[in-house]
Design an enzyme around this catalytic site. Structure first.
Site, PDB file in Angstrom:
ATOM      1  N   ASP A 142       0.859  -0.883   0.033  1.00  0.00           N
ATOM      2  CA  ASP A 142       0.094   0.026   0.055  1.00  0.00           C
ATOM      3  C   ASP A 142       0.912   1.258  -0.037  1.00  0.00           C
ATOM      4  O   ASP A 142       1.914   1.349   0.613  1.00  0.00           O
ATOM      5  CB  ASP A 142      -0.955   0.030   1.248  1.00  0.00           C
ATOM      6  CG  ASP A 142      -2.242   0.997   0.942  1.00  0.00           C
ATOM      7  OD1 ASP A 142      -3.255   0.584   0.902  1.00  0.00           O
ATOM      8  OD2 ASP A 142      -1.940   2.242   1.015  1.00  0.00           O
ATOM      9  N   HIS A 173     -10.459  -5.394  -3.273  1.00  0.00           N
ATOM     10  CA  HIS A 173      -8.919  -5.601  -2.816  1.00  0.00           C
ATOM     11  C   HIS A 173      -9.110  -6.043  -1.246  1.00  0.00           C
ATOM     12  O   HIS A 173     -10.001  -5.660  -0.490  1.00  0.00           O
ATOM     13  CB  HIS A 173      -7.967  -4.529  -2.935  1.00  0.00           C
ATOM     14  CG  HIS A 173      -8.287  -3.411  -2.556  1.00  0.00           C
ATOM     15  ND1 HIS A 173      -9.276  -2.358  -3.197  1.00  0.00           N
ATOM     16  CD2 HIS A 173      -8.248  -2.665  -1.270  1.00  0.00           C
ATOM     17  CE1 HIS A 173      -9.509  -1.216  -2.438  1.00  0.00           C
ATOM     18  NE2 HIS A 173      -8.929  -1.380  -1.589  1.00  0.00           N
TER      19      HIS A 173
END
Ligand code: 5GP
Ligand code: ZN
Length: 114
Positions: free
Chosen positions: A31, A101
């Protein structure tokens, strides 16, 4: 592939990024704005927007994503200490990217959810 979808572009290599893992169904990146010391995203290669878009046809894909998350947690050294898997769905969850996700969060004590 959906135009203007950041995760589709990363999956196709159109946006450079560190691909930690990929197979026929899913890929994994870190991320860009981590919410934990280790923060990975397991992303289906197919553009599916929301969990609510899933039906039983994709049951296997969801199961696959969880197994990939487990494998990546192992590789990242999180298996012993623990980790959290999160799917955000819709506005109250704060879902930012409308391409489904699975978040993998760990590497330190996580705050309480909610
Ligand atoms: P959501 O809130 O939709 O469940 O999570 C989306 C996540 O994607 C956020 O944690 C955000 O930091 C991450 N993200 C958004 N754009 C990018 C990007 O271009 N690259 C990477 N690696 N992560 C991104
Ligand atoms: Zn997409």
């Amino acid at each position: 592939m959906a135009e203007d979808c950041v995760f589709c572009k990363i999956g196709l290599g159109e946006i450079p990024g560190e691909l930690l893992y990929s197979d026929d169904l899913a890929f994994v990146i870190r991320d860009i704005n981590p919410k934990a010391p280790t923060h990975l995203l397991v992303i289906p290669s197919e553009h599916v927007t929301y969990l609510t878009s899933f039906n039983q046809d994709r049951e296997a894909l969801l199961g696959h994503m969880v197994l990939v998350a487990r494998e990546m947690a192992q590789r990242e050294g999180l298996a012993e200490s623990g980790y959290r898997l999160v799917i955000n769905q819709g506005s109250d969850s704060g879902q930012e990217v409308p391409h489904l996700h699975l978040h993998v969060l760990g590497g330190g004590r996580l705050s309480v959810m909610g």
